[in-house]
Design an enzyme around this catalytic site. Sequence first.
Site, PDB file in Angstrom:
ATOM      1  N   ARG A 157       0.846  -1.187   0.000  1.00 35.28           N
ATOM      2  CA  ARG A 157       0.000   0.000   0.000  1.00 35.28           C
ATOM      3  C   ARG A 157       0.883   1.240   0.000  1.00 35.28           C
ATOM      4  NH1 ARG A 157      -3.460  -2.737  -1.774  1.00 35.28           N
ATOM      5  NH2 ARG A 157      -5.540  -3.111  -0.939  1.00 35.28           N
ATOM      6  N   HIS A 170      -0.634  -0.042  -9.880  1.00 31.49           N
ATOM      7  CA  HIS A 170      -1.373  -0.952  -8.975  1.00 31.49           C
ATOM      8  C   HIS A 170      -1.850  -2.215  -9.713  1.00 31.49           C
ATOM      9  CE1 HIS A 170      -3.790  -1.012  -4.992  1.00 31.49           C
ATOM     10  NE2 HIS A 170      -3.676  -2.241  -5.455  1.00 31.49           N
TER      11      HIS A 170
END
Length: 309
Positions: A224, A272
Amino acid sequence: MRPLKIILYAGGWDVAPWREAFARHLPSATVLSWPTDARADYAAVWAPPLAMFAEQSDLRAVFSLGAGVDHLVPVMGALRGTAVVRIEDAGMADQMIEYALLAALMKHRRWSTYAAQQTARRWQRHDARPRADLVVGVMGLGVLGGAVARALADFGYTVRGWSRRARAVEGVRAFAGEGELAAFLAPCELLVDMLPLTPSTESLLDRRVLSLLPRGAALVNVARGKHLVEEDLVALLDEGHLEGATLDVFRHEPIADESPLWRHPRVTVTPHVAAISVPERCVAQVAEKIARLEAGLAVTGLVDLDAKY
Ligand code: NDP
Ligand code: OXD
């Protein structure tokens, strides 16, 4: 199984492949969109609105459509007393292994050195390094991190892993807790972040912690973006303490046009995609867990709402 109603809410994602996968794996269930007047038995969600849970008081379980559950933090207060279940692997571990192995091979085979030499038109050979010479640290030894650590060790790298509680992973030297963080990091030439985002891991990768890596180390963040203090990373790259970074996740996604990360010569950016949820595999897993819950059986992948992962 009794006729079930399931709310499907896919945040900003394309909902169609998820809906099709539910039709295949739970053909007798009614799949609802939100808002709805109906009371659902289950919800399968990504970044759901808080209002959904004020209305839906009959939910037996809420499924995260991904492995991470930080998207549920804003609604966790409303989920107390409801089982929250996340995706475990479902095709993501292999993708993570590919991504981490690619980064490890580039570090091991001195890809950035040769790229710099090409820019300078310099023909210079460097010695071959045995795989075991490269020490890779994996932060987080859960479903995905554990699979990555094992795969890198099986490939021949020297792998160390760090988790909250002590974990045994075959072929991996394990460290646990804040007290062992410095010892874990000290020899790691490549650090792979596979931690969940929680209050204890937010901004963990700051100047202090990244400085505990040896000079010339590289970072891979596939977990993250909020783990990393991006300005500290850029400073350590510019000062030469870190050699490079491969970043798949960011504090703000997509990254702003003016972010220095886009143009830093030693930062590789991917959008991502280190491990993408595969609707077919995820929904198959959710359907199997719903069948177990309906039969009164236990399921794995339960989220600890206090620990927030
Ligand atoms: P798990 O919950 O299975 O594993 C989490 C691991 O992190 C565990 O080993 C846990 O320790 C450890 N951990 C948690 N908090 C701490 C802490 N404070 N200090 C040290 N260790 C800690 O998660 P997964 O492996 O399934 O997934 C990991 C993360 O990967 C997800 O949360 C998500 O953020 C990210 N992800 C990113 C994707 C991408 O495309 N970029 C795709 C999918 C996931 P313990 O074992 O002691 O509990
Ligand atoms: C996940 C993700 O958590 O895709 O599954 O990031």
